[in-house]
Motif scaffolding. Structure first.
Motif, PDB file in Angstrom:
ATOM      1  N   VAL A  44       0.840  -1.191   0.000  1.00 40.33           N
ATOM      2  CA  VAL A  44       0.000   0.000   0.000  1.00 40.33           C
ATOM      3  C   VAL A  44       0.877   1.244   0.000  1.00 40.33           C
ATOM      4  O   VAL A  44       1.630   1.499   0.933  1.00 40.33           O
ATOM      5  N   SER A  45       0.788   2.035  -1.081  1.00 39.64           N
ATOM      6  CA  SER A  45       1.508   3.303  -1.121  1.00 39.64           C
ATOM      7  C   SER A  45       1.028   4.137  -2.296  1.00 39.64           C
ATOM      8  O   SER A  45       0.916   3.637  -3.409  1.00 39.64           O
ATOM      9  N   VAL A  46       0.759   5.422  -2.029  1.00 34.15           N
ATOM     10  CA  VAL A  46       0.489   6.373  -3.107  1.00 34.15           C
ATOM     11  C   VAL A  46       1.595   7.424  -3.168  1.00 34.15           C
ATOM     12  O   VAL A  46       1.394   8.504  -3.723  1.00 34.15           O
ATOM     13  N   ASP A  47       2.749   7.100  -2.618  1.00 30.13           N
ATOM     14  CA  ASP A  47       3.943   7.925  -2.815  1.00 30.13           C
ATOM     15  C   ASP A  47       4.518   7.566  -4.185  1.00 30.13           C
ATOM     16  O   ASP A  47       4.753   6.388  -4.458  1.00 30.13           O
ATOM     17  N   PRO A  48       4.740   8.548  -5.070  1.00 35.90           N
ATOM     18  CA  PRO A  48       5.206   8.202  -6.420  1.00 35.90           C
ATOM     19  C   PRO A  48       6.418   7.273  -6.437  1.00 35.90           C
ATOM     20  O   PRO A  48       6.473   6.343  -7.250  1.00 35.90           O
ATOM     21  N   PHE A  49       7.386   7.499  -5.569  1.00 36.30           N
ATOM     22  CA  PHE A  49       8.607   6.697  -5.623  1.00 36.30           C
ATOM     23  C   PHE A  49       8.392   5.280  -5.097  1.00 36.30           C
ATOM     24  O   PHE A  49       9.082   4.355  -5.501  1.00 36.30           O
ATOM     25  N   GLY A 134      10.479   2.411  -7.162  1.00 42.09           N
ATOM     26  CA  GLY A 134      11.094   3.509  -7.886  1.00 42.09           C
ATOM     27  C   GLY A 134      12.591   3.404  -8.045  1.00 42.09           C
ATOM     28  O   GLY A 134      13.183   4.094  -8.891  1.00 42.09           O
ATOM     29  N   ALA A 135      13.234   2.552  -7.249  1.00 44.80           N
ATOM     30  CA  ALA A 135      14.692   2.439  -7.312  1.00 44.80           C
ATOM     31  C   ALA A 135      15.165   1.996  -8.691  1.00 44.80           C
ATOM     32  O   ALA A 135      16.238   2.395  -9.147  1.00 44.80           O
ATOM     33  N   THR A 136      14.372   1.185  -9.388  1.00 41.20           N
ATOM     34  CA  THR A 136      14.778   0.729 -10.716  1.00 41.20           C
ATOM     35  C   THR A 136      14.809   1.881 -11.716  1.00 41.20           C
ATOM     36  O   THR A 136      15.582   1.859 -12.669  1.00 41.20           O
ATOM     37  N   THR A 170       5.576   8.302 -13.755  1.00 42.58           N
ATOM     38  CA  THR A 170       4.909   8.625 -12.496  1.00 42.58           C
ATOM     39  C   THR A 170       5.836   8.384 -11.321  1.00 42.58           C
ATOM     40  O   THR A 170       5.805   9.121 -10.326  1.00 42.58           O
ATOM     41  N   ASN A 171       6.671   7.358 -11.398  1.00 43.38           N
ATOM     42  CA  ASN A 171       7.526   7.005 -10.263  1.00 43.38           C
ATOM     43  C   ASN A 171       8.587   8.042  -9.954  1.00 43.38           C
ATOM     44  O   ASN A 171       9.064   8.120  -8.821  1.00 43.38           O
ATOM     45  N   LEU A 172       8.986   8.852 -10.937  1.00 38.24           N
ATOM     46  CA  LEU A 172       9.938   9.925 -10.675  1.00 38.24           C
ATOM     47  C   LEU A 172       9.270  11.294 -10.761  1.00 38.24           C
ATOM     48  O   LEU A 172       9.902  12.299 -11.062  1.00 38.24           O
ATOM     49  N   GLU A 186       3.796   8.332   5.891  1.00 37.40           N
ATOM     50  CA  GLU A 186       2.811   9.389   5.708  1.00 37.40           C
ATOM     51  C   GLU A 186       2.563   9.645   4.217  1.00 37.40           C
ATOM     52  O   GLU A 186       1.415   9.821   3.788  1.00 37.40           O
ATOM     53  N   ARG A 187       3.640   9.652   3.433  1.00 38.64           N
ATOM     54  CA  ARG A 187       3.454   9.834   1.989  1.00 38.64           C
ATOM     55  C   ARG A 187       2.695   8.656   1.394  1.00 38.64           C
ATOM     56  O   ARG A 187       1.828   8.832   0.532  1.00 38.64           O
ATOM     57  N   SER A 188       2.999   7.472   1.864  1.00 36.52           N
ATOM     58  CA  SER A 188       2.318   6.281   1.344  1.00 36.52           C
ATOM     59  C   SER A 188       0.811   6.362   1.547  1.00 36.52           C
ATOM     60  O   SER A 188       0.030   5.887   0.717  1.00 36.52           O
ATOM     61  N   LEU A 189       0.391   6.964   2.629  1.00 39.84           N
ATOM     62  CA  LEU A 189      -1.025   7.030   2.963  1.00 39.84           C
ATOM     63  C   LEU A 189      -1.690   8.313   2.474  1.00 39.84           C
ATOM     64  O   LEU A 189      -2.799   8.639   2.898  1.00 39.84           O
ATOM     65  N   GLY A 190      -1.003   9.051   1.587  1.00 39.48           N
ATOM     66  CA  GLY A 190      -1.682  10.137   0.905  1.00 39.48           C
ATOM     67  C   GLY A 190      -1.202  11.532   1.188  1.00 39.48           C
ATOM     68  O   GLY A 190      -1.731  12.498   0.621  1.00 39.48           O
ATOM     69  N   LYS A 191      -0.202  11.710   2.043  1.00 42.30           N
ATOM     70  CA  LYS A 191       0.302  13.048   2.347  1.00 42.30           C
ATOM     71  C   LYS A 191       1.315  13.447   1.274  1.00 42.30           C
ATOM     72  O   LYS A 191       2.521  13.469   1.510  1.00 42.30           O
TER      73      LYS A 191
END
Length: 539
Positions: A44-49, A134-136, A170-172, A186-191
Motif C-alpha cells: 500500500v503506497s500512493v507515494d510516487p517513488f 522507484g529504485a529501478t 509517475t515514479n519519478l 505518511e506519503r504512502s497514505l496520501g500526504k
C-alpha cells in the motif's frame, strides 16, 4: 479486509455513489466516479517513488507531474515541467531547463531546488530500502546540481540510456519539498503535494480516494488537450474486488468509468456496449505476459528442444480469441506492442503442434498409452507456479500442451509461496510482469544483476546463454543513439525467443468501460489517463 469490513465498505461506497448520482445532485455533472479493481493489501503506497499498484499510479499521474512526458503514439520524450534539456556526450549528466510558472498545490515554487530535493530524497530512500519500486527508475543516479534557480543538472555514476524516459514516469514525479519532510509512511497514505491539476484530498486503503480540482493549474503536458484547469471538480475513486459489484454500479449509472485489472469477457463487453458504453483499450508497455522456464538443476526445460516444442505447442490466437474475444490482439513478441523498440516475433511464435511433436520425438520423448510423453520411465510433466488462482487461460494452455503430450500441472500458491518458489527455483514455469514504457524494464525480470528475483532471472537461461543476454542488456543501457538501442533490444528479443527463455502468452491489454456521459478519455504512454481532459455531461 475481513468479510464484515468489506461488506461495510461496499455499503458505504454505494451510499457515497448514490449521494452524487446525477439523479440526485446537479453538481454531479462535474464529478467523475471511477470503480477500480481491489486495492493492493500488501504494498500500500500512493507515494510516487514507492508506488507499485497500477490503479494508484493512475491517481498519481493527475496529482504529481514529471520533468518530461512521453508521447503515447511514438514513445518520444517531450517537455513537461522542463522546457528543454541537454544530455552529455558520455550520457552521465542531464541538464534540465525548467518552466518558471509552476507551483505546488501548497503554494511552494517549483524550481531547481525542489527537483534536487526530490531526486536526492528518493536516492536516500532507495539506499535504505533498495527493493522499493522507484529504485529501478533511478538506476545510476548519483546527485543533483543546482545551476541556477531554474536549471538543474542530474548526474549519473554510470550510463543509463533509459534515464531520460525515467524522468517522464509517475515514479519519478516531483513532490513539493514539504512532502519529503514527512515520513515515507505518511506519503504512502496520501500526504503528497504535487504540481498536478488535482489534489489528493484523501486516500483510504481498500476503500477509495478523492481528487479535487486545482483552479490555478496552467502548465499541462503537450499530451493534454486541455491547457488549463480540469473540466471536472472532483474525482471519486473506489476499490472493489468483487466483479459483480463493480459491474452492477456501472450498469446502474453509479460509476462513470469501470476499470478492472483484467480485460472484459466477450459477454460483458457486449453488455456494456449495448448500454452505450465505450470500451477503452491499450496494451500496457513492458513485457507481455510471458512464462519463464527453469532450465537449471536438471530440470526438463534445460533441454532446448523441449523448450522449443513448448513454444510451438501454444496456440496464442486461440488464447486471445477464446479467453477474451475475437478482436483481442494476439501477442506477437516478448514485449507488448506499446513498448519502444518492440520487435514482432509472430512467425517464430506461430502455432505448430506437428513441429512440437517432431522436436519432442527427436529429444527422446515418446507418447505412451496415457497420451503423455515419457522418457526413461519419466512422464514429461511441468509444474507451473501461479498465484492467486488458475485462470481460464491457464486451463486452455494446459489443454493445448496435453495435445502434444506435455503434462502441465497448475500449481496454485499464495503470493508468499509463489515468491518463495521463485527464490528457491522450485518450479518449471513461472510468470511475472512489470509496466514501463521502456525496454529496460525487462532487466528487473531477466537480468540477475538487477532482477527482483536473481534466481528466476538466472534460471531462465542455459549457462551459455546468460552472458549473451547480459551483453545485450548492457548494450541497450549504454547506447547513446536510438539506432543502437533498437539494434540491442531487437537482438535481445530474437535471442529470448530463439532460446525459448520466455514464452509469450498474451498481450497485457488494459481496458476501461466509459459511460456515455464521459467524453475525451485518452491513454498516457504508461497506460494511465489524464483526467483533466475528461468532461462529463448528460448521456
Amino acid at each position: 479486509m475481513p468479510p464484515l469490513h468489506r461488506l461495510f465498505a461496499i455499503g458505504a461506497l454505494a451510499l457515497a455513489l448514490n449521494a452524487c448520482s446525477p439523479a440526485d445532485d446537479t453538481s454531479a455533472s462535474k464529478t467523475l466516479n471511477i470503480a477500480f479493481w481491489g486495492d493492493n493489501t500488501t504494498l500500500v503506497s500512493v507515494d510516487p517513488f514507492q508506488v507499485y499498484w497500477l490503479e494508484h499510479r493512475v491517481l498519481l499521474r493527475n496529482v504529481a507531474e514529471s520533468l518530461t512526458d512521453q508521447d503515447p503514439d511514438t514513445g518520444r520524450i517531450i517537455p513537461w515541467l522542463a522546457n528543454s534539456w541537454e544530455v552529455a556526450s558520455d550520457a552521465l549528466s542531464y541538464t534540465f531547463h525548467l518552466r518558471q510558472d509552476v507551483t505546488f498545490s501548497n503554494g511552494e515554487r517549483f524550481d531547481a531546488h525542489a527537483v534536487k530535493t526530490a531526486f536526492d530524497s528518493n536516492k536516500a530512500f532507495a539506499t535504505q530500502l533498495p527493493a522499493t519500486f522507484g529504485a529501478t527508475y533511478l538506476a545510476g543516479y548519483d546527485h543533483a546540481e543546482v545551476v541556477d534557480d531554474f536549471t538543474v543538472r542530474l548526474v549519473l555514476s554510470k550510463p543509463n540510456a533509459g534515464f531520460l524516459q525515467a524522468t517522464s514516469t509517475t515514479n519519478l514525479a516531483i513532490l513539493a519539498p514539504a512532502s519529503y519532510r514527512l515520513t515515507a509512511q505518511e506519503r504512502s497514505l496520501g500526504k503528497i503535494i504535487g504540481t498536478g491539476p488535482f489534489v489528493l484530498e484523501h486516500y483510504t486503503p481498500e476503500v477509495g480516494a478523492k481528487l479535487v480540482k486545482r483552479a490555478d493549474y496552467a502548465w499541462a503536458s503537450a499530451n493534454v488537450r486541455n491547457r488549463g484547469a480540469a473540466h471536472l471538480d472532483r474525482v471519486q475513486v473506489s476499490y472493489i474486488p468483487e466483479e459483480s459489484v463493480r459491474n452492477g454500479l456501472f450498469l446502474q449509472g453509479k460509476a462513470d468509468i469501470l476499470w478492472p485489472r483484467n480485460p472484459f469477457s466477450e459477454v460483458d463487453l457486449k453488455l456494456f456496449q449495448s448500454k452505450g458504453a465505450t470500451i477503452q483499450s491499450r496494451s500496457l508497455p513492458g513485457p507481455a505476459l510471458n512464462l519463464y522456464p527453469n532450465t537449471r538443476n536438471d530440470r526438463l526445460l534445460g533441454d532446448r528442444q523441449v523448450r522449443l516444442a513448448l513454444q510451438k505447442a501454444i496456440d496464442r490466437t486461440s488464447y486471445a480469441h477464446t479467453v477474451y474475444n475475437a478482436e483481442f490482439p494476439v501477442v506477437s513478441g516478448v514485449y507488448d506492442v506499446t513498448t519502444p523498440y518492440f520487435k514482432a516475433q509472430a512467425d517464430k511464435l506461430a502455432y505448430d503442434p506437428k513441429g512440437a511433436e517432431q522436436l519432442l520425438e527427436a529429444a527422446g520423448w515418446h507418447k505412451g498409452e496415457d497420451g503423455y510423453r515419457h522418457k526413461n520411465g519419466q512422464r514429461l510433466t511441468l509444474r507451473y507456479n501461479l498465484t492467486p488462482a488458475e485462470s481460464a487461460g491457464d486451463v486452455l494452455v494446459q489443454d493445448q500442451l496435453r495435445k502434444v503430450g506435455i503434462d502441465l500441472k497448475l500449481n496454485v500458491l499464495t503470493r508468499a509461496e509463489w515468491v518463495a518458489g521463485n527464490t528457491s527455483g522450485n518450479y518449471d514455469l513461472t510468470s511475472t510482469y512489470m509496466t514501463r514504457a521502456d525496454p529496460i524494464i525487462l532487466q528487473t525480470i531477466l537480468d540477475p544483476r538487477a532482477a527482483n528475483s536473481a534466481t528466476l532471472a538466472t534460471n531462465s537461461y542455459e549457462p551459455h546463454t546468460l552472458p549473451k543476454v547480459q551483453a545485450l542488456f548492457d548494450s541497450g543501457i549504454t547506447a547513446t543513439a536510438d539506432t543502437q538501442r533498437a539494434a540491442a533490444y531487437g537482438q535481445l528479443q530474437d535471442l529470448l525467443v530463439d532460446e525459448a527463455a520466455a514464452f509469450p502468452l498474451y498481450e497485457r491489454v488494459w481496458q476501461a468501460a466509459t459511460a456515455p456521459r464521459v467524453k475525451d478519455f485518452r491513454w498516457t504512454a504508461e497506460g494511465f489517463a489524464f483526467l483533466s481532459d475528461i468532461q462529463v455531461g448528460q448521456p
